[in-house]
Motif scaffolding. Structure first.
Motif, mmCIF file in Angstrom:
data_model
loop_
_atom_site.group_PDB
_atom_site.id
_atom_site.type_symbol
_atom_site.label_atom_id
_atom_site.label_comp_id
_atom_site.label_asym_id
_atom_site.label_seq_id
_atom_site.Cartn_x
_atom_site.Cartn_y
_atom_site.Cartn_z
ATOM 1 N N GLY A 114 0.783 -1.218 0.000
ATOM 2 C CA GLY A 114 0.000 0.000 0.000
ATOM 3 C C GLY A 114 0.822 1.278 0.000
ATOM 4 N N GLN A 115 2.130 1.161 0.011
ATOM 5 C CA GLN A 115 2.982 2.341 0.028
ATOM 6 C C GLN A 115 2.991 2.998 -1.350
ATOM 7 O OE1 GLN A 115 7.015 1.458 0.995
ATOM 8 N NE2 GLN A 115 7.659 3.589 0.980
ATOM 9 N N MET A 116 2.894 4.309 -1.367
ATOM 10 C CA MET A 116 2.923 5.037 -2.627
ATOM 11 C C MET A 116 4.363 5.335 -3.016
ATOM 12 S SD MET A 116 -0.207 7.668 -1.945
ATOM 13 C CE MET A 116 0.102 8.576 -3.430
ATOM 14 N N SER A 117 4.650 5.260 -4.290
ATOM 15 C CA SER A 117 5.987 5.548 -4.778
ATOM 16 C C SER A 117 6.122 7.046 -5.021
ATOM 17 C CB SER A 117 6.228 4.794 -6.075
ATOM 18 O OG SER A 117 7.454 5.146 -6.627
ATOM 19 N N ILE A 118 7.165 7.629 -4.492
ATOM 20 C CA ILE A 118 7.419 9.054 -4.687
ATOM 21 C C ILE A 118 8.684 9.178 -5.531
ATOM 22 C CG2 ILE A 118 7.976 11.235 -3.561
ATOM 23 C CD1 ILE A 118 6.525 10.180 -1.091
ATOM 24 N N PRO A 119 8.570 9.756 -6.711
ATOM 25 C CA PRO A 119 9.775 9.884 -7.535
ATOM 26 C C PRO A 119 10.728 10.921 -6.945
ATOM 27 C CG PRO A 119 7.911 10.958 -8.577
ATOM 28 C CD PRO A 119 7.386 10.269 -7.362
ATOM 29 N N ILE A 120 11.972 10.550 -6.827
ATOM 30 C CA ILE A 120 12.985 11.442 -6.286
ATOM 31 C C ILE A 120 14.064 11.612 -7.342
ATOM 32 C CG2 ILE A 120 14.722 11.764 -4.480
ATOM 33 C CD1 ILE A 120 12.951 10.047 -2.681
ATOM 34 N N ARG A 121 14.346 12.856 -7.684
ATOM 35 C CA ARG A 121 15.378 13.120 -8.682
ATOM 36 C C ARG A 121 16.747 12.775 -8.117
ATOM 37 N NH1 ARG A 121 13.620 19.074 -9.729
ATOM 38 N NH2 ARG A 121 11.502 18.696 -10.402
ATOM 39 N N SER A 122 17.594 12.240 -8.966
ATOM 40 C CA SER A 122 18.936 11.900 -8.509
ATOM 41 C C SER A 122 19.855 13.112 -8.504
ATOM 42 C CB SER A 122 19.528 10.794 -9.378
ATOM 43 O OG SER A 122 19.597 11.228 -10.710
ATOM 44 N N SER A 123 19.533 14.107 -9.304
ATOM 45 C CA SER A 123 20.360 15.317 -9.295
ATOM 46 C C SER A 123 19.489 16.517 -8.953
ATOM 47 C CB SER A 123 21.026 15.523 -10.655
ATOM 48 O OG SER A 123 20.038 15.722 -11.640
ATOM 49 N N ARG A 124 20.093 17.475 -8.296
ATOM 50 C CA ARG A 124 19.349 18.674 -7.915
ATOM 51 C C ARG A 124 19.681 19.788 -8.890
ATOM 52 N NH1 ARG A 124 20.141 19.696 -1.679
ATOM 53 N NH2 ARG A 124 17.935 20.088 -1.634
ATOM 54 N N ARG A 125 18.646 20.454 -9.308
ATOM 55 C CA ARG A 125 18.869 21.615 -10.152
ATOM 56 C C ARG A 125 19.056 22.830 -9.264
ATOM 57 N NH1 ARG A 125 14.252 21.982 -14.493
ATOM 58 N NH2 ARG A 125 13.028 21.692 -12.633
ATOM 59 N N ARG A 126 19.979 23.652 -9.620
ATOM 60 C CA ARG A 126 20.247 24.852 -8.826
ATOM 61 C C ARG A 126 19.559 26.038 -9.457
ATOM 62 N NH1 ARG A 126 26.171 27.100 -7.159
ATOM 63 N NH2 ARG A 126 25.381 28.806 -5.884
ATOM 64 N N ARG A 127 18.847 26.765 -8.649
ATOM 65 C CA ARG A 127 18.183 27.978 -9.139
ATOM 66 C C ARG A 127 19.174 29.133 -9.129
ATOM 67 N NH1 ARG A 127 12.511 28.415 -5.951
ATOM 68 N NH2 ARG A 127 12.196 26.183 -5.709
ATOM 69 N N ASP A 128 19.198 29.847 -10.211
ATOM 70 C CA ASP A 128 20.048 31.038 -10.264
ATOM 71 C C ASP A 128 19.296 32.197 -9.638
ATOM 72 O OD1 ASP A 128 22.106 29.745 -11.552
ATOM 73 O OD2 ASP A 128 21.256 30.137 -13.537
ATOM 74 N N ARG A 129 19.948 32.851 -8.703
ATOM 75 C CA ARG A 129 19.325 34.006 -8.055
ATOM 76 C C ARG A 129 19.918 35.247 -8.667
ATOM 77 N NH1 ARG A 129 18.762 33.046 -1.710
ATOM 78 N NH2 ARG A 129 16.582 33.487 -2.026
ATOM 79 N N THR A 130 19.061 36.011 -9.295
ATOM 80 C CA THR A 130 19.535 37.219 -9.969
ATOM 81 C C THR A 130 19.273 38.477 -9.168
ATOM 82 O OG1 THR A 130 17.459 37.357 -11.191
ATOM 83 C CG2 THR A 130 19.319 36.229 -12.258
ATOM 84 N N SER A 131 18.482 38.364 -8.123
ATOM 85 C CA SER A 131 18.165 39.577 -7.354
ATOM 86 C C SER A 131 19.012 39.705 -6.132
ATOM 87 C CB SER A 131 16.706 39.592 -6.957
ATOM 88 O OG SER A 131 16.378 38.410 -6.274
#
Length: 54
Positions: free
Chosen positions: A37-54
């Motif tokens: 009954g456990q639900m599968s949660i997809p987990i990305r293997s790599s993290r995307r980095r957000r560019d902060r411009t402000s």
């Protein structure tokens, strides 16, 4: 020295009581084992980095 030999040297340099603590932590029953009954949660293997411009 290769990494396996370095790991063995590190392990054998630890006091016995510390080895027991680590072994208990590592040797737990599979905490990530699926259960009915456990639900599968997809987990990305790599993290995307957000560019902060402000």
């Amino acid at each position: 020295m290769d990494t396996a030999a370095a790991a063995d040297d590190w392990w054998h340099s630890l006091p016995p009581d510390r080895r027991v603590q680590i072994w208990r932590w590592v040797d737990r029953p599979a905490a990530s084992a699926e259960t009915p009954g456990q639900m599968s949660i997809p987990i990305r293997s790599s993290r995307r980095r957000r560019d902060r411009t402000s």
